[in-house]
Design an enzyme around this catalytic site. Structure first.
Site, PDB file in Angstrom:
ATOM      1  N   HIS A  39       1.587   3.900   1.934  1.00  0.00           N
ATOM      2  CA  HIS A  39       2.216   4.643   3.040  1.00  0.00           C
ATOM      3  C   HIS A  39       3.737   4.681   2.904  1.00  0.00           C
ATOM      4  O   HIS A  39       4.368   3.710   2.493  1.00  0.00           O
ATOM      5  CB  HIS A  39       1.822   4.026   4.388  1.00  0.00           C
ATOM      6  CG  HIS A  39       0.425   4.390   4.802  1.00  0.00           C
ATOM      7  ND1 HIS A  39      -0.293   3.673   5.728  1.00  0.00           N
ATOM      8  CD2 HIS A  39      -0.379   5.418   4.414  1.00  0.00           C
ATOM      9  CE1 HIS A  39      -1.480   4.241   5.896  1.00  0.00           C
ATOM     10  NE2 HIS A  39      -1.562   5.291   5.105  1.00  0.00           N
ATOM     11  N   HIS A  88       4.768  -4.956  10.617  1.00  0.00           N
ATOM     12  CA  HIS A  88       5.316  -4.300  11.810  1.00  0.00           C
ATOM     13  C   HIS A  88       5.348  -5.270  12.992  1.00  0.00           C
ATOM     14  O   HIS A  88       4.492  -6.135  13.106  1.00  0.00           O
ATOM     15  CB  HIS A  88       4.459  -3.079  12.206  1.00  0.00           C
ATOM     16  CG  HIS A  88       4.486  -1.978  11.196  1.00  0.00           C
ATOM     17  ND1 HIS A  88       5.548  -1.110  11.067  1.00  0.00           N
ATOM     18  CD2 HIS A  88       3.575  -1.596  10.270  1.00  0.00           C
ATOM     19  CE1 HIS A  88       5.279  -0.231  10.109  1.00  0.00           C
ATOM     20  NE2 HIS A  88       4.086  -0.506   9.596  1.00  0.00           N
ATOM     21  N   ASP A 134       6.163   4.531   4.966  1.00  0.00           N
ATOM     22  CA  ASP A 134       6.993   3.555   5.671  1.00  0.00           C
ATOM     23  C   ASP A 134       6.964   2.174   4.995  1.00  0.00           C
ATOM     24  O   ASP A 134       7.556   1.221   5.494  1.00  0.00           O
ATOM     25  CB  ASP A 134       6.622   3.463   7.159  1.00  0.00           C
ATOM     26  CG  ASP A 134       5.172   3.082   7.403  1.00  0.00           C
ATOM     27  OD1 ASP A 134       4.327   3.338   6.519  1.00  0.00           O
ATOM     28  OD2 ASP A 134       4.886   2.528   8.485  1.00  0.00           O
ATOM     29  N   HIS A 135       6.310   2.086   3.836  1.00  0.00           N
ATOM     30  CA  HIS A 135       6.307   0.860   3.029  1.00  0.00           C
ATOM     31  C   HIS A 135       6.865   1.093   1.622  1.00  0.00           C
ATOM     32  O   HIS A 135       7.091   0.149   0.876  1.00  0.00           O
ATOM     33  CB  HIS A 135       4.883   0.298   2.916  1.00  0.00           C
ATOM     34  CG  HIS A 135       4.305  -0.067   4.247  1.00  0.00           C
ATOM     35  ND1 HIS A 135       4.100  -1.379   4.634  1.00  0.00           N
ATOM     36  CD2 HIS A 135       3.931   0.708   5.303  1.00  0.00           C
ATOM     37  CE1 HIS A 135       3.620  -1.385   5.873  1.00  0.00           C
ATOM     38  NE2 HIS A 135       3.505  -0.130   6.292  1.00  0.00           N
ATOM     39  N   HIS A 185       0.846  -1.207   0.000  1.00  0.00           N
ATOM     40  CA  HIS A 185       0.000   0.000   0.000  1.00  0.00           C
ATOM     41  C   HIS A 185       0.874   1.248   0.000  1.00  0.00           C
ATOM     42  O   HIS A 185       2.092   1.157   0.110  1.00  0.00           O
ATOM     43  CB  HIS A 185      -0.983  -0.001   1.177  1.00  0.00           C
ATOM     44  CG  HIS A 185      -0.352   0.107   2.537  1.00  0.00           C
ATOM     45  ND1 HIS A 185       0.449  -0.876   3.076  1.00  0.00           N
ATOM     46  CD2 HIS A 185      -0.407   1.095   3.486  1.00  0.00           C
ATOM     47  CE1 HIS A 185       0.851  -0.507   4.288  1.00  0.00           C
ATOM     48  NE2 HIS A 185       0.356   0.689   4.554  1.00  0.00           N
ATOM     49  N   HIS A 193      -7.316  -0.340   5.871  1.00  0.00           N
ATOM     50  CA  HIS A 193      -6.227   0.498   6.401  1.00  0.00           C
ATOM     51  C   HIS A 193      -5.987   1.639   5.407  1.00  0.00           C
ATOM     52  O   HIS A 193      -5.968   2.812   5.775  1.00  0.00           O
ATOM     53  CB  HIS A 193      -4.991  -0.364   6.588  1.00  0.00           C
ATOM     54  CG  HIS A 193      -3.751   0.376   6.975  1.00  0.00           C
ATOM     55  ND1 HIS A 193      -3.597   0.979   8.200  1.00  0.00           N
ATOM     56  CD2 HIS A 193      -2.611   0.619   6.287  1.00  0.00           C
ATOM     57  CE1 HIS A 193      -2.406   1.557   8.246  1.00  0.00           C
ATOM     58  NE2 HIS A 193      -1.784   1.362   7.106  1.00  0.00           N
ATOM     59  N   ASP A 209      -0.129  -3.866   6.392  1.00  0.00           N
ATOM     60  CA  ASP A 209      -0.723  -3.296   7.607  1.00  0.00           C
ATOM     61  C   ASP A 209      -2.205  -3.650   7.736  1.00  0.00           C
ATOM     62  O   ASP A 209      -2.967  -2.922   8.375  1.00  0.00           O
ATOM     63  CB  ASP A 209      -0.594  -1.762   7.590  1.00  0.00           C
ATOM     64  CG  ASP A 209       0.831  -1.293   7.820  1.00  0.00           C
ATOM     65  OD1 ASP A 209       1.703  -2.135   8.097  1.00  0.00           O
ATOM     66  OD2 ASP A 209       1.063  -0.068   7.725  1.00  0.00           O
TER      67      ASP A 209
END
Ligand SMILES: [Zn+2]
Length: 238
Positions: free
Chosen positions: A32, A149, A34-35, A30, A87, A111
């Protein structure tokens, strides 16, 4: 060599170089940061790598856009794409029925599903996320769950607040706390373990429905139970 959701290129580059491996595949779940934050630098170093990710997303660098049911082949195994919005709306998961140890399934779920938890609802409604989690919950029990995570211990504290009498959850917290003390990951999990200890996959259980009724004072459908658990978790401190 394949990497899933590289939020940061540096540790991936360091590992690849220390083992003299070449990156040829990136799987993105996805949008975001942090990905996805490492995609650009990884492609700069390995320009031939393919980047798989959700079709119609804003993510830059995707070379193989994917939708629900699309097949892909990784490490000689067949994988399938599952769209799992909630999410984020663009969220996808990668599932193989036989790529894991002993021929078990493997799931890269970003996530959406966490060990003993689930992602926050940034873009989807409780209905949408509950439906996505129900898809994942229906996978075979021995499926290895590689979420994105390491939130397991905090999630298990919440699970115990929801179900203080759940012995599987208490046992899992003890085992996973030891793993973390030893500097080990608690992941991967399995779908079977999640079904026993993850309250977000247990909204149909009478014991959880009763707890939610006591907190909200109203009768509750499975989706309402899920929505309340997600809200409760957002403000929960152990
Ligand atoms: Zn995210």
């Amino acid at each position: 060599m394949c990497v899933v959701d590289p939020g940061d290129a540096e540790p991936v580059l360091a590992l690849l170089e220390s083992r003299q491996l070449v990156l040829d595949t990136l799987l993105i779940t996805h949008h975001h940061a942090d990905h996805t934050g490492g995609i650009k630098a990884l492609l700069h170093r390995y320009p031939g790598a393919q980047v798989y990710g959700p079709a119609g997303s804003s993510i830059e660098g995707i070379t193989r856009p994917l939708g629900d049911g699309d097949p892909l082949s990784l490490f000689g195994h067949d994988f399938t794409v599952l769209t799992v919005p909630g999410h984020t709306l663009d969220h996808i998961a990668y599932y193989s029925a036989h790529a894991g140890p002993g021929g078990s399934g493997v799931l890269f779920c970003g996530d959406t599903l966490f060990a003993a938890g689930c992602g926050r609802l940034f873009e989807g409604s409780p209905e949408v996320m509950h439906a996505s989690l129900s898809r994942l919950a229906a996978l075979p029990a021995d499926t290895r769950v590689y979420c994105a995570h390491e939130y397991t211990l905090a999630n298990l504290q919440f699970s115990l607040a929801v179900e203080p009498e759940n012995e599987d959850t208490a046992q899992r917290l003890e085992t996973d706390a030891k793993a973390r003390q030893a500097g080990l990951p608690t992941l991967p999990s399995t779908i079977g373990l999640e079904l026993r200890t993850n309250p977000f996959l247990r909204c149909h259980m009478e014991v959880i429905q009763r707890t939610v009724r006591e907190r909200t004072g109203t009768g509750s459908s499975e989706v309402e139970v899920f929505a309340h658990l997600r809200q409760w978790k957002d403000t929960f401190t152990a």
